[in-house]
Motif scaffolding. Sequence first.
Motif, mmCIF file in Angstrom:
data_model
loop_
_atom_site.group_PDB
_atom_site.id
_atom_site.type_symbol
_atom_site.label_atom_id
_atom_site.label_comp_id
_atom_site.label_asym_id
_atom_site.label_seq_id
_atom_site.Cartn_x
_atom_site.Cartn_y
_atom_site.Cartn_z
ATOM 1 N N SER A 78 44.091 114.622 -10.284
ATOM 2 C CA SER A 78 44.475 113.391 -10.872
ATOM 3 C C SER A 78 45.583 113.704 -12.051
ATOM 4 O O SER A 78 45.675 114.531 -12.687
ATOM 5 C CB SER A 78 43.252 112.617 -11.643
ATOM 6 O OG SER A 78 42.600 112.524 -10.640
ATOM 7 N N ARG A 115 53.614 104.190 -13.466
ATOM 8 C CA ARG A 115 53.274 103.846 -14.800
ATOM 9 C C ARG A 115 53.753 105.147 -15.581
ATOM 10 O O ARG A 115 53.795 106.133 -15.271
ATOM 11 C CB ARG A 115 51.832 103.833 -14.966
ATOM 12 C CG ARG A 115 51.301 102.385 -14.412
ATOM 13 C CD ARG A 115 51.484 101.315 -15.414
ATOM 14 N NE ARG A 115 50.864 100.014 -15.095
ATOM 15 C CZ ARG A 115 51.375 99.140 -14.452
ATOM 16 N NH1 ARG A 115 52.668 99.227 -13.775
ATOM 17 N NH2 ARG A 115 50.803 98.239 -13.933
ATOM 18 N N LEU A 120 49.938 105.127 -19.194
ATOM 19 C CA LEU A 120 48.535 105.777 -18.792
ATOM 20 C C LEU A 120 47.483 105.868 -20.042
ATOM 21 O O LEU A 120 46.305 106.077 -19.420
ATOM 22 C CB LEU A 120 49.030 107.012 -17.976
ATOM 23 C CG LEU A 120 49.368 106.983 -16.898
ATOM 24 C CD1 LEU A 120 49.679 108.246 -16.199
ATOM 25 C CD2 LEU A 120 48.511 106.175 -15.942
ATOM 26 N N ARG A 121 47.916 106.181 -21.125
ATOM 27 C CA ARG A 121 47.003 106.305 -22.223
ATOM 28 C C ARG A 121 46.580 104.928 -22.862
ATOM 29 O O ARG A 121 45.536 105.126 -23.802
ATOM 30 C CB ARG A 121 47.726 107.133 -23.294
ATOM 31 C CG ARG A 121 48.062 108.473 -22.915
ATOM 32 C CD ARG A 121 48.535 109.049 -24.467
ATOM 33 N NE ARG A 121 48.744 110.605 -23.724
ATOM 34 C CZ ARG A 121 48.043 111.667 -23.831
ATOM 35 N NH1 ARG A 121 46.887 111.422 -23.913
ATOM 36 N NH2 ARG A 121 48.471 112.973 -23.514
ATOM 37 N N ASN A 123 45.804 100.601 -21.619
ATOM 38 C CA ASN A 123 45.164 99.633 -21.053
ATOM 39 C C ASN A 123 45.588 99.718 -19.450
ATOM 40 O O ASN A 123 46.635 98.934 -18.987
ATOM 41 C CB ASN A 123 44.978 98.330 -21.571
ATOM 42 C CG ASN A 123 43.788 97.460 -20.773
ATOM 43 O OD1 ASN A 123 43.166 97.928 -20.311
ATOM 44 N ND2 ASN A 123 44.234 96.083 -21.104
ATOM 45 N N THR A 124 44.887 100.279 -18.404
ATOM 46 C CA THR A 124 45.241 100.336 -17.043
ATOM 47 C C THR A 124 44.382 99.721 -16.319
ATOM 48 O O THR A 124 42.989 99.747 -16.561
ATOM 49 C CB THR A 124 45.827 101.628 -16.727
ATOM 50 O OG1 THR A 124 44.516 102.451 -16.596
ATOM 51 C CG2 THR A 124 46.657 102.286 -17.754
ATOM 52 N N LEU A 125 44.403 99.499 -15.009
ATOM 53 C CA LEU A 125 43.550 99.365 -13.911
ATOM 54 C C LEU A 125 42.561 100.488 -13.500
ATOM 55 O O LEU A 125 41.499 100.416 -13.138
ATOM 56 C CB LEU A 125 44.331 98.731 -12.797
ATOM 57 C CG LEU A 125 45.101 97.292 -12.788
ATOM 58 C CD1 LEU A 125 45.611 97.137 -11.650
ATOM 59 C CD2 LEU A 125 44.024 96.371 -13.203
ATOM 60 N N GLY A 126 43.287 101.589 -13.773
ATOM 61 C CA GLY A 126 42.428 102.800 -13.483
ATOM 62 C C GLY A 126 42.843 103.572 -11.967
ATOM 63 O O GLY A 126 42.304 104.482 -11.624
ATOM 64 N N ILE A 127 43.548 102.737 -11.253
ATOM 65 C CA ILE A 127 43.926 103.263 -9.881
ATOM 66 C C ILE A 127 45.656 103.313 -9.711
ATOM 67 O O ILE A 127 45.965 103.484 -8.526
ATOM 68 C CB ILE A 127 43.552 102.312 -8.980
ATOM 69 C CG1 ILE A 127 44.140 100.720 -8.955
ATOM 70 C CG2 ILE A 127 41.774 102.055 -8.806
ATOM 71 C CD1 ILE A 127 43.771 99.864 -7.709
ATOM 72 N N GLU A 128 46.201 103.075 -10.675
ATOM 73 C CA GLU A 128 47.695 103.270 -10.596
ATOM 74 C C GLU A 128 48.152 104.550 -10.061
ATOM 75 O O GLU A 128 49.148 104.581 -9.312
ATOM 76 C CB GLU A 128 48.366 102.885 -11.774
ATOM 77 C CG GLU A 128 48.266 101.483 -12.348
ATOM 78 C CD GLU A 128 47.009 101.377 -13.320
ATOM 79 O OE1 GLU A 128 47.034 100.034 -13.824
ATOM 80 O OE2 GLU A 128 46.217 102.035 -13.102
ATOM 81 N N SER A 130 46.206 106.474 -8.060
ATOM 82 C CA SER A 130 45.399 106.754 -6.968
ATOM 83 C C SER A 130 46.365 107.126 -5.810
ATOM 84 O O SER A 130 47.366 106.492 -5.299
ATOM 85 C CB SER A 130 44.323 106.022 -6.654
ATOM 86 O OG SER A 130 43.357 105.769 -7.636
ATOM 87 N N LEU A 186 38.418 92.292 -14.093
ATOM 88 C CA LEU A 186 39.033 93.659 -13.677
ATOM 89 C C LEU A 186 38.892 93.748 -12.199
ATOM 90 O O LEU A 186 39.774 94.145 -11.331
ATOM 91 C CB LEU A 186 38.793 94.914 -14.644
ATOM 92 C CG LEU A 186 39.325 96.415 -14.163
ATOM 93 C CD1 LEU A 186 40.770 96.226 -14.256
ATOM 94 C CD2 LEU A 186 38.659 97.069 -15.099
#
Length: 297
Positions: A78, A115, A120-121, A123-128, A130, A186
């Motif tokens: 990751s 992104r 990335l540091r 507020n993100t969706l967490g899967i950008e 992936s 979310l």
Amino acid sequence: MINGISNFVGYYIYSDDEIYIPEGMRNTINVIDKDGKIHRKIVYDKTTQGKSTIPFNCLSFPYTPIYMINGKMYLPQSPNMGLGDRIVEDSPVTLILDSIKHSLTEFELRFPKVRSSVELRGNTLGIEMSYSQVYDGKNFIYSFFFDENLYIVSPDGKVRNQVKTRSKYVDEIYNEKKVPGDITELVRTLCTIPMYGNLIYDKYRDVYYRFVYPETKLENDNYMDIWQLGRTKFSILILDKNFEILGETLFPENIYASNLFFIRKDGLYISTSFFKNPTFSDDKLCFRRFDLIQTKK
């Protein structure tokens, strides 16, 4: 605990007496036998290029298994948040762990800039970042969720090609900067935005299947179950050995669990055990076979 293993979510079975279990919180891979006894531990902490590594998990969603090829283990990664202001530019997508030389080298492929490192540091969706990864016997192929391109990488880590494989059901990948703060909203966003998903290689027919998730409208639903099973609506892009698009099939909504699939010699199997399917039962895990048929032009 002599034979204890900390948090893990995946594994790789090389043989009955050689099962690899990576830990989710430490840079350690446990090698156990069929009885659960730990025979050795593999520690990977720094590449030959000098970068620190992060623990990884071999997940089914995204489809990122461990591969063992000619004594080398390929470890999915990751984005490394410890790389300062160059997270995207400096994070290798995969590491090569040589079990004979005990060296750890980086793939040339870095994460696409869907992104920035600064974003990335935040507020993100967490899967950008992936992605799904397959090995077809010659090359590794990567499908990033927020990128219409496929990336072809040789086993030595060199990028060979980048191929655009756009779905006719996705006009534009999700690119909103504002991310919902509420957890329910979310997860609803994750279930509705346009994006790409898992990539599968069918060795029996020498084709690739790329899952696609068109934009979807949902209201007052069980979003977490939908996300875990693979969305209510999806299509599959079919690509030949040269990554040319052969066709794309849009599946009926609320019937299939697109995260549950496997390939056999007789075809592609996708689970019909989606909780919104009228035939769904908690007592059965069901699959339906799909045949690849050439249509007349």
